[in-house]
Design a protein around this motif. Structure first.
Motif, PDB file in Angstrom:
ATOM      1  N   ASN A   1     -36.565 -35.517 -15.207  1.00 43.71           N
ATOM      2  CA  ASN A   1     -37.783 -35.838 -15.946  1.00 43.71           C
ATOM      3  C   ASN A   1     -38.795 -36.468 -15.003  1.00 43.71           C
ATOM      4  N   PHE A   2     -40.007 -35.951 -15.029  1.00 45.59           N
ATOM      5  CA  PHE A   2     -41.079 -36.459 -14.179  1.00 45.59           C
ATOM      6  C   PHE A   2     -42.268 -36.850 -15.052  1.00 45.59           C
ATOM      7  N   CYS A   3     -43.009 -37.843 -14.596  1.00 48.66           N
ATOM      8  CA  CYS A   3     -44.288 -38.133 -15.235  1.00 48.66           C
ATOM      9  C   CYS A   3     -45.353 -38.320 -14.168  1.00 48.66           C
ATOM     10  N   THR A   4     -46.563 -37.969 -14.520  1.00 49.68           N
ATOM     11  CA  THR A   4     -47.704 -38.141 -13.632  1.00 49.68           C
ATOM     12  C   THR A   4     -48.930 -38.407 -14.489  1.00 49.68           C
TER      13      THR A   4
ATOM     14  N   HIS B   1     -47.441 -28.753 -10.516  1.00 50.86           N
ATOM     15  CA  HIS B   1     -46.603 -28.035 -11.473  1.00 50.86           C
ATOM     16  C   HIS B   1     -46.068 -26.742 -10.869  1.00 50.86           C
TER      17      HIS B   1
ATOM     18  N   LEU C   1     -43.106 -27.504  -8.702  1.00 52.87           N
ATOM     19  CA  LEU C   1     -41.895 -27.798  -9.468  1.00 52.87           C
ATOM     20  C   LEU C   1     -41.281 -26.514 -10.021  1.00 52.87           C
TER      21      LEU C   1
ATOM     22  N   LEU D   1     -41.916 -32.114 -17.236  1.00 55.62           N
ATOM     23  CA  LEU D   1     -43.018 -32.896 -16.682  1.00 55.62           C
ATOM     24  C   LEU D   1     -43.865 -33.458 -17.814  1.00 55.62           C
TER      25      LEU D   1
ATOM     26  N   THR E   1     -43.573 -28.721 -19.972  1.00 56.72           N
ATOM     27  CA  THR E   1     -44.559 -29.792 -19.830  1.00 56.72           C
ATOM     28  C   THR E   1     -44.958 -30.347 -21.196  1.00 56.72           C
TER      29      THR E   1
ATOM     30  N   SER F   1     -50.049 -36.985  -8.547  1.00 56.00           N
ATOM     31  CA  SER F   1     -50.480 -35.619  -8.869  1.00 56.00           C
ATOM     32  C   SER F   1     -50.823 -34.793  -7.639  1.00 56.00           C
TER      33      SER F   1
END
Length: 327
Positions: free
Chosen positions: A3-6, A20, A23, A32, A53, A104
């Protein structure tokens, strides 16, 4: 599942789409979470409909504490202030076992899972700046870089996130003051302040303009490799910090001197992808305001940009904030 967040606003949309894309190419199973920091960003991301996403609107994310200090921060400072809150939000709202914050403007060339697995049973993963000596700004920007940080849904990790969130709400500005700088200098003592902290050892994670001078760079197809102290590593990610378009034939790669091979093998393909994503976004919104001048002919602009990178134009670098920083 990783799990990623930006977080980013509409000006950074092409960077976010590049992220993106990287990834999708290199991460087998991921999700994401993108925090859209203005309405235009949210609108266009909903139209693009990126796979794997979730787009989160500011109205869903901001709480009373963040809204109370928002008028006291610049746009950039508010983004920094919100970083720990975005990670906490994802872990709590979606019940995640883990969440990795990523800037990002980074681009993955290999599976980021290789880096995350290095932390083993530890709860927090930090990334070093690994400054080239002549660019060492540890005393200003800190030992660690916020660019790539993993937190597990466990007590020590959550305690660190809550501590960091409260510190950033109290003070998070684009200046040096009492040993603080933005959201980043707070991390300097985490190895002793908190338990279960792992510092990333893989030198192929966190290659960036401030340290790429130490590496040899080469590519094979879509794979990229870096050599450090005579050891070759598959490049995991590069941070395109400071890349800005200034006019139809001028851009700033960063405020550091870059090896020619890094420009040729990393920057040129990244900028080509940026321009492709910019073209897609312009089809959705012709008035889009991003870090790119409104070129009348995108193909001409692309040609000018690539010629520039091959040395037919002067390189302009922005020495951002340097004069204001104490030495």
């Amino acid at each position: 599942m990783l799990n990623f967040c930006t977080l980013f606003d509409s000006k950074f949309l092409p960077y976010g789409l590049n992220l993106h894309t990287s990834l999708m190419k290199n991460c087998g199973s991921f999700h994401l979470y993108i925090f859209a920091f203005d309405d235009k960003c949210q609108e266009l991301l909903s139209k693009v409909n990126l796979p794997h996403t979730t787009v989160i609107a500011l109205s869903d994310f901001e709480d009373e504490e963040l809204l109370a200090i928002k008028p006291t921060r610049t746009r950039g400072e508010y983004c920094w202030t919100c970083t720990p809150s975005t990670i906490l939000y994802c872990i709590k709202k979606f019940g995640l076992d883990n969440c990795t914050y990523i800037d990002s403007d980074i681009y993955f060339y290999d599976d980021p899972g290789h880096l995350i697995r290095e932390m083993g049973d530890k709860e927090i993963l930090l990334t070093l700046h690994r400054y080239t000596p002549r660019y060492d700004e540890t005393h200003i920007s800190g030992k660690f870089c916020v660019q790539f940080m993993t937190f597990k849904n466990k007590p020590e990790s959550l305690a660190a996130l809550n501590w960091w969130r409260n510190a950033c709400i109290d003070w998070c500005y684009n200046r040096v003051e009492d040993g603080k700088f933005g959201d980043q200098k707070y991390l300097d003592d985490w190895e002793t302040r908190f338990n279960n902290v792992h510092v990333l050892q893989n030198p192929a994670g966190g290659v960036a303009p401030w340290n790429v001078q130490q590496y040899g760079v080469e590519t094979k197809g879509e794979e990229a490799f870096v050599t450090l102290e005579e050891k070759k590593h598959r490049l995991n990610f590069y941070h395109f910090h400071g890349l800005r378009f200034l006019s139809d034939n001028k851009l700033s790669l960063c405020e550091y001197s870059l090896p020619a091979r890094a420009v040729e093998l990393l920057y040129v393909p990244y900028i080509e992808l940026y321009l492709q994503n910019y073209a897609k976004l312009k089809q959705l919104d012709n008035n889009l305001d991003v870090w790119l001048p409104a070129a009348n002919n995108l193909e001409t602009f692309k040609k000018n940009t690539l010629n520039f990178l091959k040395g037919k134009y002067n390189i302009y670098r922005i020495n951002k904030f340097v004069k204001a920083w104490p030495k």
